[in-house]
Scaffold this motif. Structure first.
Motif, PDB file in Angstrom:
ATOM      1  N   ASP A 122     -71.764  26.128 -75.928  1.00  0.00           N
ATOM      2  CA  ASP A 122     -71.337  24.882 -76.571  1.00  0.00           C
ATOM      3  C   ASP A 122     -71.433  23.703 -75.613  1.00  0.00           C
ATOM      4  N   GLN A 123     -71.434  23.997 -74.318  1.00  0.00           N
ATOM      5  CA  GLN A 123     -71.321  22.950 -73.324  1.00  0.00           C
ATOM      6  C   GLN A 123     -72.600  22.839 -72.499  1.00  0.00           C
ATOM      7  N   LEU A 124     -72.974  21.623 -72.201  1.00  0.00           N
ATOM      8  CA  LEU A 124     -74.178  21.346 -71.419  1.00  0.00           C
ATOM      9  C   LEU A 124     -73.830  20.418 -70.272  1.00  0.00           C
ATOM     10  N   PHE A 125     -74.696  20.427 -69.274  1.00  0.00           N
ATOM     11  CA  PHE A 125     -74.418  19.641 -68.076  1.00  0.00           C
ATOM     12  C   PHE A 125     -75.722  19.060 -67.539  1.00  0.00           C
ATOM     13  N   ILE A 126     -75.645  17.825 -67.083  1.00  0.00           N
ATOM     14  CA  ILE A 126     -76.788  17.154 -66.465  1.00  0.00           C
ATOM     15  C   ILE A 126     -76.338  16.540 -65.149  1.00  0.00           C
ATOM     16  N   GLY A 127     -77.065  16.836 -64.092  1.00  0.00           N
ATOM     17  CA  GLY A 127     -76.755  16.254 -62.791  1.00  0.00           C
ATOM     18  C   GLY A 127     -77.970  16.323 -61.895  1.00  0.00           C
ATOM     19  N   ALA A 247     -70.975  15.951 -68.200  1.00  0.00           N
ATOM     20  CA  ALA A 247     -70.726  17.117 -69.039  1.00  0.00           C
ATOM     21  C   ALA A 247     -70.701  16.715 -70.508  1.00  0.00           C
ATOM     22  N   PHE A 248     -71.137  17.657 -71.361  1.00  0.00           N
ATOM     23  CA  PHE A 248     -71.184  17.429 -72.800  1.00  0.00           C
ATOM     24  C   PHE A 248     -70.590  18.654 -73.494  1.00  0.00           C
ATOM     25  N   ASP A 249     -69.801  18.421 -74.523  1.00  0.00           N
ATOM     26  CA  ASP A 249     -69.277  19.522 -75.332  1.00  0.00           C
ATOM     27  C   ASP A 249     -69.724  19.302 -76.769  1.00  0.00           C
ATOM     28  N   LEU A 250     -70.593  20.206 -77.250  1.00  0.00           N
ATOM     29  CA  LEU A 250     -71.178  20.074 -78.580  1.00  0.00           C
ATOM     30  C   LEU A 250     -70.625  21.117 -79.551  1.00  0.00           C
ATOM     31  N   GLY A 251     -69.436  21.657 -79.244  1.00  0.00           N
ATOM     32  CA  GLY A 251     -68.893  22.752 -80.032  1.00  0.00           C
ATOM     33  C   GLY A 251     -68.124  22.355 -81.271  1.00  0.00           C
ATOM     34  N   THR A 252     -68.032  21.060 -81.539  1.00  0.00           N
ATOM     35  CA  THR A 252     -67.405  20.581 -82.772  1.00  0.00           C
ATOM     36  C   THR A 252     -68.341  19.583 -83.444  1.00  0.00           C
ATOM     37  N   VAL A 253     -68.105  19.342 -84.708  1.00  0.00           N
ATOM     38  CA  VAL A 253     -68.919  18.356 -85.428  1.00  0.00           C
ATOM     39  C   VAL A 253     -68.818  16.997 -84.741  1.00  0.00           C
TER      40      VAL A 253
END
Length: 268
Positions: A122-127, A247-253
């Protein structure tokens, strides 16, 4: 060297059904590819060569995505094949949706006696450096837990449901590393700035000793990862690294709508 990663993608994702229409939430499009593609890409870019994706039988679409060949398509239309050329992807099945801890337990045979990276899809990361390389670069004993931490702006806390506050002390032996002394339940997290756990962790194989029925929630039958983590703290040294990046959390609408545009603009 860290060789293996586990990606638990077995959850049914009912909270996302208004977007997915019954398809796996991990297959929602993000910057032209399914979310799960970006997670596997992150693992491969970190030097991982063996990946186990844990799925439920209702999520065969994920397996088809990574195992289907399309020789007539151009290279740009075969991103999954390019990933497969750089790593070995296997699948394990969670018979019933009994939570994240049980999904990780399904990968026990795959992990064997090696350390492994756990990536929550659900979570992604860019660095400038990926999350896993930031954890793995620290000179720590191999039989330790290395967690990732992020600072979430108060205005974005609502898009990171379930994040837990870590209680840490400084680690004099190495800069950029903290000693984890405790972890708070997600429901106790306040809106104040704090170090929150993120879905990238390096575990020793000893974690599987703490994923059995002794650590199940009596109400739901699911493995209570808070119990697991607290029990691990008593026998396995636990460290944490504050990630440098976004950080990104895409686990909810709500999180998916909020973060997908920003992720796409990152160029990933």
């Amino acid at each position: 060297m860290l060789r293996k990663a586990v990606i638990p993608a077995a959850g049914l994702g009912r909270r996302m059904s208004s977007l997915t229409g019954g398809a796996p939430k991990e297959m929602l499009p993000l910057a032209g590819k399914p979310i799960i593609h970006h997670v596997v890409q992150e693992a491969v870019d970190a030097g991982i060569v063996e990946i186990c994706i844990v799925i439920h039988k209702s999520k065969q679409e994920i397996r088809r995505y990574f195992e289907s060949d399309n020789p007539g398509a151009g290279e740009a239309e075969r991103p999954a094949e390019k990933l497969r050329s750089r790593c070995n992807i296997v699948f394990a099945y969670q018979g019933e949706p009994r939570g994240l801890g049980d999904a990780v337990l399904c990968a026990k045979a795959f992990v064997g006696d090696e350390r492994f990276a756990l990536l929550i899809p659900d979570q992604l990361f860019i660095g400038r450096a990926g999350a896993i390389p930031q954890l793995a670069s620290k000179k720590l004993p191999p039989n330790t837990v290395v967690s990732s931490l992020i600072r979430i702006p108060p205005s974005e806390l609502e898009y990171f449901p379930g994040t837990r506050t870590f209680i840490c002390e400084s680690y004099a032996a190495q800069s950029g590393v903290m000693v984890v002394t405790g972890i708070e339940p997600a429901e106790h997290a306040s809106s104040a700035p704090a170090l929150r756990g993120f879905g990238r962790t390096i575990y020793p194989p000893e974690v599987f000793e703490f994923l059995d029925a002794r650590f199940a929630d009596a109400r739901t039958g699911e493995i209570d990862l808070l119990k697991t983590f607290r029990a691990l703290l008593t026998v396995v040294p636990s460290y944490a690294v504050l990630l440098e990046g976004e950080a990104f959390d895409l686990g909810t609408v709500e999180g998916y709508h909020y973060f997908r545009g920003r992720f796409a603009l990152s160029g990933c």
